[in-house]
Design an enzyme around this catalytic site. Structure first.
Site, PDB file in Angstrom:
ATOM      1  N   LYS A   4       0.819  -1.223   0.000  1.00 32.35           N
ATOM      2  CA  LYS A   4       0.000   0.000   0.000  1.00 32.35           C
ATOM      3  C   LYS A   4       0.850   1.269   0.000  1.00 32.35           C
ATOM      4  O   LYS A   4       0.474   2.275  -0.598  1.00 32.35           O
ATOM      5  CB  LYS A   4      -0.957   0.006   1.194  1.00 32.35           C
ATOM      6  CG  LYS A   4      -1.804  -1.250   1.330  1.00 32.35           C
ATOM      7  CD  LYS A   4      -2.602  -1.595   0.067  1.00 32.35           C
ATOM      8  CE  LYS A   4      -2.983  -3.062   0.046  1.00 32.35           C
ATOM      9  NZ  LYS A   4      -3.541  -3.520  -1.225  1.00 32.35           N
ATOM     10  N   HIS A  39     -15.868  -4.526   6.959  1.00 34.06           N
ATOM     11  CA  HIS A  39     -15.070  -4.590   5.734  1.00 34.06           C
ATOM     12  C   HIS A  39     -15.524  -5.671   4.759  1.00 34.06           C
ATOM     13  O   HIS A  39     -14.827  -5.980   3.805  1.00 34.06           O
ATOM     14  CB  HIS A  39     -13.573  -4.720   6.049  1.00 34.06           C
ATOM     15  CG  HIS A  39     -13.100  -3.605   6.926  1.00 34.06           C
ATOM     16  ND1 HIS A  39     -13.088  -2.299   6.497  1.00 34.06           N
ATOM     17  CD2 HIS A  39     -12.686  -3.582   8.214  1.00 34.06           C
ATOM     18  CE1 HIS A  39     -12.673  -1.528   7.490  1.00 34.06           C
ATOM     19  NE2 HIS A  39     -12.433  -2.283   8.543  1.00 34.06           N
ATOM     20  N   GLU A  45      -2.142   8.075   7.976  1.00 33.20           N
ATOM     21  CA  GLU A  45      -2.755   9.095   7.130  1.00 33.20           C
ATOM     22  C   GLU A  45      -3.928   9.735   7.860  1.00 33.20           C
ATOM     23  O   GLU A  45      -4.376   9.253   8.898  1.00 33.20           O
ATOM     24  CB  GLU A  45      -3.163   8.527   5.755  1.00 33.20           C
ATOM     25  CG  GLU A  45      -3.883   7.217   5.790  1.00 33.20           C
ATOM     26  CD  GLU A  45      -4.212   6.632   4.421  1.00 33.20           C
ATOM     27  OE1 GLU A  45      -3.322   6.431   3.582  1.00 33.20           O
ATOM     28  OE2 GLU A  45      -5.407   6.343   4.216  1.00 33.20           O
ATOM     29  N   ARG A 103      -8.018  -8.404  -8.978  1.00 31.51           N
ATOM     30  CA  ARG A 103      -8.765  -9.645  -9.212  1.00 31.51           C
ATOM     31  C   ARG A 103     -10.093  -9.307  -9.877  1.00 31.51           C
ATOM     32  O   ARG A 103     -10.467  -8.144  -9.963  1.00 31.51           O
ATOM     33  CB  ARG A 103      -9.071 -10.302  -7.861  1.00 31.51           C
ATOM     34  CG  ARG A 103      -9.892  -9.358  -6.954  1.00 31.51           C
ATOM     35  CD  ARG A 103     -10.259  -9.990  -5.624  1.00 31.51           C
ATOM     36  NE  ARG A 103     -11.096  -9.111  -4.809  1.00 31.51           N
ATOM     37  CZ  ARG A 103     -10.646  -8.187  -3.979  1.00 31.51           C
ATOM     38  NH1 ARG A 103      -9.339  -7.972  -3.844  1.00 31.51           N
ATOM     39  NH2 ARG A 103     -11.479  -7.427  -3.276  1.00 31.51           N
TER      40      ARG A 103
HETATM   41  C1  MV4 Z   1      -9.688   4.697   5.287  1.00 29.58           C
HETATM   42  C2  MV4 Z   1     -10.865   5.203   5.849  1.00 29.58           C
HETATM   43  C3  MV4 Z   1     -10.870   6.508   6.281  1.00 29.58           C
HETATM   44  N1  MV4 Z   1      -9.760   7.249   6.174  1.00 29.58           N
HETATM   45  N2  MV4 Z   1      -8.608   5.494   5.206  1.00 29.58           N
HETATM   46  C4  MV4 Z   1     -11.154   0.179   4.821  1.00 29.58           C
HETATM   47  C5  MV4 Z   1     -10.618  -0.931   4.005  1.00 29.58           C
HETATM   48  C6  MV4 Z   1      -9.395  -0.427   3.297  1.00 29.58           C
HETATM   49  N3  MV4 Z   1      -9.532  -0.694   1.913  1.00 29.58           N
HETATM   50  C7  MV4 Z   1      -9.326   1.026   3.631  1.00 29.58           C
HETATM   51  N4  MV4 Z   1     -10.444   1.353   4.467  1.00 29.58           N
HETATM   52  C8  MV4 Z   1     -10.651   2.614   4.922  1.00 29.58           C
HETATM   53  N5  MV4 Z   1      -9.593   3.457   4.832  1.00 29.58           N
HETATM   54  C9  MV4 Z   1      -8.665   6.729   5.641  1.00 29.58           C
HETATM   55  N6  MV4 Z   1      -7.577   7.491   5.547  1.00 29.58           N
HETATM   56  C10 MV4 Z   1     -11.975   4.362   5.928  1.00 29.58           C
HETATM   57  C11 MV4 Z   1     -11.868   3.073   5.471  1.00 29.58           C
HETATM   58  C12 MV4 Z   1     -13.046   2.287   5.656  1.00 29.58           C
HETATM   59  C13 MV4 Z   1     -13.739   1.769   4.590  1.00 29.58           C
HETATM   60  C14 MV4 Z   1     -13.341   1.975   3.296  1.00 29.58           C
HETATM   61  C15 MV4 Z   1     -14.038   1.433   2.254  1.00 29.58           C
HETATM   62  C16 MV4 Z   1     -15.171   0.668   2.506  1.00 29.58           C
HETATM   63  C17 MV4 Z   1     -15.579   0.450   3.782  1.00 29.58           C
HETATM   64  C18 MV4 Z   1     -14.889   1.008   4.845  1.00 29.58           C
HETATM   65  C19 MV4 Z   1     -15.343   0.797   6.134  1.00 29.58           C
HETATM   66  C20 MV4 Z   1     -14.672   1.313   7.169  1.00 29.58           C
HETATM   67  C21 MV4 Z   1     -13.511   2.048   6.935  1.00 29.58           C
END
Ligand code: MV4
Length: 500
Positions: A116, A235, A200, A292
């Site tokens: 990442k 998630h 972040e 994927r």
């Molecule tokens: C975040 C975020 C808020 N701020 N990053 C969750 C899974 C991973 N792909 C990254 N995720 C998140 N990153 C920052 N800087 C909130 C999430 C997140 C989220 C993102 C996409 C779909 C569902 C989610 C559920 C909770 C938190």
């Protein structure tokens, strides 16, 4: 073109991939573990080979065994589906070394998008916005503190090799920071074998919007628009739709072009998804690349008419994408609901067991990608996804009514499923208005979970009626979509107890 493809997966996705192979005149080799001897995916294969006992490690994650059986069967390519080895760069490399085409990006691109921190740096270089934060992994507490103060609390600590939410910690103040870093490092180490974490800015209540991209080995790249995936729990996505109710034509084009830039910068080939977060001010930020075919790919197929798995196979075989970006359009609206063997009333515990009765929904604009059959015993060893209910309609309002009705007609007896839970999501005002974000389920969970008392009483009444009057359950009508409040009776699907 390939003559024979091995599908290194199980369940509904193995069946989905087999269909694409057959339509290309390619024969398919299936694989199975001990737990999958009676599984539905094997009915769709031209031949099937045993790969190990029931544990995922021994079978669907067993790289050397899968390569061995592919060679034994004479398969020229392997489709990994999603999950298991789909994004494993060691597996892609093992395929490369054995001269078997891995239907996906090459091992180098997989390594890059799996990291990442490296992805953030690559993406930033091509001018696509990333969430404000560290450029590399965090060095020491001082480094984390400085960055947290610079971007402002709340912040989020993430695992460099993470993704999908594992190893993440939200931090609201400096006094929690040190402990959160340590906890994040421990979790990252145990989950990914690498303790590095970075920091972040935390984006509160964002929407999750991802773009489908295809890139061939000749440098052609197109995007196939977005999927809105904000309805998720821990998630795990539950409902996806396209188009997103949150973006307009201008923003869609801008994000689509950004997604293509990301894929080009990573020298990524085949089908991929670029995930973005969208904040309340409609700012979008690159999050990660999913390397994927995704669970939710059918909704893109429904609105674009493109068979994504077919495209994956053609690209892996070296074919060119012949259409230009302007040739693609979104037509109508599609929604997917994931059907799981789990118990929403019991903290969503997996609910394996025998399917005593099954009647999957059908009708105009309804697609069911299913991996189950009546009489089958859902094994406890794997992800409890059973099938995906996908609908297409002219517009969003009709699509919601269509999927709501289809959920009422989707009957699975013998095991617990989330069908009623999905239907209740469709009936909320916020979902109907398209006004939701990634915390929608957390904020509404108690309202979405059926009252235990209510349903228990109905089931007792049903049992009494059935035994006393020698009646049987007969499928009859169905709940109307105009109904906003559901009763437990309706959640049994289109059923009632009839005197026989
Ligand atoms: C975040 C975020 C808020 N701020 N990053 C969750 C899974 C991973 N792909 C990254 N995720 C998140 N990153 C920052 N800087 C909130 C999430 C997140 C989220 C993102 C996409 C779909 C569902 C989610 C559920 C909770 C938190």
């Amino acid at each position: 073109m390939f003559k024979k493809i091995l599908i290194a997966n199980r369940g509904e996705i193995a069946i989905r991939v087999a269909r694409a192979c057959k339509e290309l005149g390619i024969s398919v080799v299936g694989v199975f573990s001990d737990a999958d001897r009676d599984s539905y995916h094997l009915h769709y294969m031209d031949e099937a080979l045993w790969i190990g006992d029931s544990s995922p490690q021994a079978s669907y994650l067993n790289i050397s065994k899968i390569i061995d059986v592919a060679k034994q069967a004479g398969a020229e390519a392997i489709h990994p589906g999603y999950g298991f080895l789909a994004e494993n760069s060691n597996f892609a490399q093992a395929c490369e070394e054995s001269n078997i085409a891995f239907i996906g990006p090459n091992s180098k691109a997989l390594s890059l998008v799996g990291d990442k921190v490296a992805s953030r740096n690559t993406v930033q270089k091509v001018g696509v916005s990333i969430i404000p934060g560290m450029q590399g992994v965090g060095r020491d507490t001082k480094h984390f503190k400085e960055m947290a103060n610079k971007v402002g609390y709340p912040v989020i600590v993430k695992a460099s090799m993470g993704g999908g939410g594992k190893g993440m910690r939200v931090v609201y103040s400096e006094k929690e920071l040190e402990a959160s870093i340590a906890a994040g490092q421990r979790e990252a180490k145990s989950a990914f074998g690498d303790a590095s974490v970075y920091l972040e800015k935390y984006v509160e209540k964002p929407r999750h919007i991802e773009f489908q991209v295809l890139r061939d080995h000749h440098g052609n790249v197109v995007h196939l628009f977005e999927r809105e995936c904000s309805i998720q729990r821990r998630h795990q996505k539950i409902i996806e739709e396209t188009p997103s109710p949150a973006i307009d034509e201008a923003l869609r084009n801008e994000m689509g072009e950004a997604a293509k830039k990301v894929i080009e910068a990573a020298e990524y080939t085949n089908a991929g998804t670029v995930e973005f977060l969208l904040d309340g001010q409609r700012n979008y930020y690159f999050l990660e690349v999913n390397a994927r075919v995704q669970v939710e790919h059918p909704i893109t197929e429904m609105v674009t008419g493109v068979d994504l798995v077919r495209q994956q196979i053609l690209i892996a075989a070296g074919k060119k994408i012949s259409n230009k970006q302007k040739d693609f359009a979104q037509r109508g609206h599609a929604i997917e609901a994931r059907i799981y063997a789990e118990d929403p009333e019991n903290d969503f515990m997996p609910s394996p067991g025998r399917i005593l009765y099954l009647n999957e929904a059908s009708g105009p604009g309804i697609r069911v990608d299913s991996g189950i059959y009546q009489g089958w015993n859902v094994p406890p060893h794997y992800d409890p996804i059973l099938s995906k209910l996908v609908v297409w309609a002219e517009n969003r309002e009709i699509a919601i009514r269509r999927i709501s009705n289809a959920l009422s007609n989707y009957v699975i007896l013998g095991i617990k499923t989330n069908v009623g839970f999905l239907k209740r999501i469709m009936e909320t005002k916020k979902f109907r208005e398209g006004d939701y974000h990634t915390h929608f389920i957390d904020e509404n969970e108690s309202a979405l979970i059926r009252q235990k008392e209510k349903i228990r009483n109905v089931l007792i009444a049903a049992a009494l009626l059935a035994s006393e009057k020698n009646s049987i359950m007969t499928q009859t009508g169905y709940a109307t979509s105009a109904q906003v409040e559901t009763t437990p009776w309706q959640e049994l699907g289109g059923w009632e107890i009839c005197k026989h």
